[in-house]
Design a protein around this motif. Structure first.
Motif, PDB file in Angstrom:
ATOM      1  N   VAL A  49      -6.056   4.999   4.466  1.00 15.23           N
ATOM      2  CA  VAL A  49      -5.366   5.539   5.638  1.00 15.23           C
ATOM      3  C   VAL A  49      -5.701   4.719   6.880  1.00 15.23           C
ATOM      4  CG1 VAL A  49      -5.141   7.538   7.172  1.00 15.23           C
ATOM      5  CG2 VAL A  49      -5.241   7.871   4.688  1.00 15.23           C
ATOM      6  N   GLU A  50      -6.963   4.361   7.061  1.00 10.99           N
ATOM      7  CA  GLU A  50      -7.370   3.604   8.236  1.00 10.99           C
ATOM      8  C   GLU A  50      -6.796   2.192   8.227  1.00 10.99           C
ATOM      9  OE1 GLU A  50      -8.790   4.703  11.018  1.00 10.99           O
ATOM     10  OE2 GLU A  50      -8.444   6.611   9.997  1.00 10.99           O
ATOM     11  N   VAL A  51      -6.686   1.596   7.041  1.00 12.23           N
ATOM     12  CA  VAL A  51      -6.085   0.260   6.942  1.00 12.23           C
ATOM     13  C   VAL A  51      -4.629   0.308   7.407  1.00 12.23           C
ATOM     14  CG1 VAL A  51      -5.308  -1.537   5.344  1.00 12.23           C
ATOM     15  CG2 VAL A  51      -7.616  -0.594   5.138  1.00 12.23           C
ATOM     16  N   VAL A  52      -3.890   1.296   6.928  1.00 11.17           N
ATOM     17  CA  VAL A  52      -2.482   1.410   7.310  1.00 11.17           C
ATOM     18  C   VAL A  52      -2.351   1.780   8.789  1.00 11.17           C
ATOM     19  CG1 VAL A  52      -0.334   2.683   6.923  1.00 11.17           C
ATOM     20  CG2 VAL A  52      -1.743   1.973   4.970  1.00 11.17           C
ATOM     21  N   ARG A  53      -3.238   2.642   9.279  1.00 13.22           N
ATOM     22  CA  ARG A  53      -3.207   2.986  10.700  1.00 13.22           C
ATOM     23  C   ARG A  53      -3.359   1.727  11.561  1.00 13.22           C
ATOM     24  NH1 ARG A  53      -4.671   7.829  13.024  1.00 13.22           N
ATOM     25  NH2 ARG A  53      -5.864   8.416  11.158  1.00 13.22           N
ATOM     26  N   ASP A  54      -4.286   0.857  11.185  1.00 15.83           N
ATOM     27  CA  ASP A  54      -4.517  -0.367  11.940  1.00 15.83           C
ATOM     28  C   ASP A  54      -3.308  -1.296  11.872  1.00 15.83           C
ATOM     29  OD1 ASP A  54      -6.405  -2.231  13.384  1.00 15.83           O
ATOM     30  OD2 ASP A  54      -6.002  -3.444  11.614  1.00 15.83           O
ATOM     31  N   ILE A  74       0.818  -1.213   0.000  1.00 19.03           N
ATOM     32  CA  ILE A  74       0.000   0.000   0.000  1.00 19.03           C
ATOM     33  C   ILE A  74       0.848   1.258   0.000  1.00 19.03           C
ATOM     34  CG2 ILE A  74      -1.682   1.343   1.322  1.00 19.03           C
ATOM     35  CD1 ILE A  74      -2.760  -1.304   2.433  1.00 19.03           C
ATOM     36  N   GLU A  75       1.772   1.346   0.954  1.00 19.31           N
ATOM     37  CA  GLU A  75       2.457   2.608   1.205  1.00 19.31           C
ATOM     38  C   GLU A  75       3.473   2.998   0.134  1.00 19.31           C
ATOM     39  OE1 GLU A  75       3.518   3.725   5.309  1.00 19.31           O
ATOM     40  OE2 GLU A  75       2.855   1.708   5.862  1.00 19.31           O
ATOM     41  N   ILE A  76       4.199   2.023  -0.401  1.00 17.36           N
ATOM     42  CA  ILE A  76       5.242   2.380  -1.373  1.00 17.36           C
ATOM     43  C   ILE A  76       4.635   2.976  -2.647  1.00 17.36           C
ATOM     44  CG2 ILE A  76       7.104   1.489  -2.831  1.00 17.36           C
ATOM     45  CD1 ILE A  76       7.758  -0.481  -0.554  1.00 17.36           C
ATOM     46  N   PRO A  77       3.718   2.290  -3.337  1.00 17.58           N
ATOM     47  CA  PRO A  77       3.173   2.889  -4.564  1.00 17.58           C
ATOM     48  C   PRO A  77       2.342   4.143  -4.303  1.00 17.58           C
ATOM     49  CG  PRO A  77       2.012   0.854  -4.037  1.00 17.58           C
ATOM     50  CD  PRO A  77       3.187   0.923  -3.122  1.00 17.58           C
ATOM     51  N   THR A  78       1.597   4.162  -3.194  1.00 11.81           N
ATOM     52  CA  THR A  78       0.758   5.334  -2.908  1.00 11.81           C
ATOM     53  C   THR A  78       1.616   6.563  -2.663  1.00 11.81           C
ATOM     54  OG1 THR A  78      -0.960   3.932  -1.935  1.00 11.81           O
ATOM     55  CG2 THR A  78      -1.038   6.274  -1.412  1.00 11.81           C
ATOM     56  N   THR A  79       2.675   6.404  -1.877  1.00 10.69           N
ATOM     57  CA  THR A  79       3.557   7.536  -1.600  1.00 10.69           C
ATOM     58  C   THR A  79       4.303   7.956  -2.867  1.00 10.69           C
ATOM     59  OG1 THR A  79       3.832   6.756   0.676  1.00 10.69           O
ATOM     60  CG2 THR A  79       5.411   8.390  -0.115  1.00 10.69           C
ATOM     61  N   ALA A  80       4.732   6.996  -3.657  1.00 13.34           N
ATOM     62  CA  ALA A  80       5.434   7.329  -4.897  1.00 13.34           C
ATOM     63  C   ALA A  80       4.552   8.140  -5.845  1.00 13.34           C
ATOM     64  CB  ALA A  80       5.925   6.058  -5.581  1.00 13.34           C
ATOM     65  N   GLN A  81       3.276   7.813  -5.912  1.00 13.19           N
ATOM     66  CA  GLN A  81       2.359   8.532  -6.794  1.00 13.19           C
ATOM     67  C   GLN A  81       2.159   9.985  -6.373  1.00 13.19           C
ATOM     68  OE1 GLN A  81      -1.229   6.162  -6.818  1.00 13.19           O
ATOM     69  NE2 GLN A  81      -0.225   4.449  -7.854  1.00 13.19           N
ATOM     70  N   LEU A  82       2.410  10.271  -5.097  1.00 17.40           N
ATOM     71  CA  LEU A  82       2.253  11.636  -4.614  1.00 17.40           C
ATOM     72  C   LEU A  82       3.259  12.591  -5.250  1.00 17.40           C
ATOM     73  CD1 LEU A  82       1.654  11.025  -0.796  1.00 17.40           C
ATOM     74  CD2 LEU A  82      -0.046  11.634  -2.537  1.00 17.40           C
ATOM     75  N   ALA A  83       4.344  12.040  -5.798  1.00 18.42           N
ATOM     76  CA  ALA A  83       5.319  12.894  -6.480  1.00 18.42           C
ATOM     77  C   ALA A  83       4.675  13.642  -7.641  1.00 18.42           C
ATOM     78  CB  ALA A  83       6.502  12.054  -6.979  1.00 18.42           C
TER      79      ALA A  83
END
Length: 229
Positions: free
Chosen positions: A158-163, A98-107
């Protein structure tokens, strides 16, 4: 932990209630491995440790019971639930998906001012690492990464990653502080921001991959790490 004891975290965007601050501090202590699995902790003992009264601690621990992070022990207190190596591997694997592609897309998509607003949080992570305050470190790290994910506009993600982050354990953080190695991991948050502001998606992906690798590498409990199946 810092020499002056644990620091109650400050939740971003609003002034948290005293109970919320106690809950987040206890949760961060669990994640950082300062409260160990199988150990029984009393509300008065934890209250003295955090410099607060026993009532909000007792209420906060009941919240953590509902989350499955601790169990009640009649007439004694609360026992921290254990998390297996396999569970930790699985949590980290899902986070990376989840976090790697989502954060990369924020670029390509994130607002510049919104990214710059996260720099004080990244600097707070570095300061906490230098002070050896693991509770403040875990709290700021959570706020930083969830703050980035919020910029993607998907509240459920966001809630999935928070958990997943709440259920994780970072038992190796204390050793990293003692070895003076936590600062390097902390500074990766600034690297992530710099890469995002430079609109360099490839660099963001590389730093995020390295950074999450520490969760089951540098920060892992002792023992071999097996890849998720």
């Amino acid at each position: 932990m810092s020499a002056t004891g644990p620091t109650l975290p400050v939740l971003g965007g609003r002034r948290p209630s005293h109970r919320e601050r106690v809950v987040e501090a206890l949760r961060a202590a669990l994640i950082a491995g300062e409260l160990r699995p199988g150990e029984v902790y009393s509300a008065p003992g934890l209250a003295a440790r955090f410099g607060v009264s026993a009532t909000p601690v007792r209420e906060a621990m009941l919240d953590l019971v509902r989350e499955g992070l601790v169990d009640t022990v009649p007439n004694k207190g609360f026992r921290v639930t254990a998390v297996s190596e396999r569970q930790l591997d699985e949590y980290t694997h899902v986070r990376s998906l989840i976090e790697i592609p989502t954060t990369a897309q924020l670029a390509a998509t994130a607002d510049t001012d919104a990214l710059r607003a996260l720099r004080p949080v990244a600097e707070e992570i570095v300061a906490s690492a230098l002070a050896g305050d693991l509770i403040a470190y875990v709290d700021a790290d959570l706020r930083f990464h969830l703050g980035l994910l919020e910029l993607a506009g998907n509240a459920h993600l966001v809630e999935v990653v928070r958990d997943l982050r709440r259920r994780s354990r970072l038992y190796g953080l204390t050793a990293l502080v003692e070895q003076g190695r936590l600062q390097a991991s902390a500074e990766e948050h600034l690297e992530i921001l710099d890469a995002l502001l430079a609109r360099d998606e490839r660099a963001v992906r590389a730093v995020m991959t390295r950074h999450l690798g520490h969760v089951r590498g540098l920060w892992a409990a002792p023992g071999p790490v097996k890849p998720p199946r």
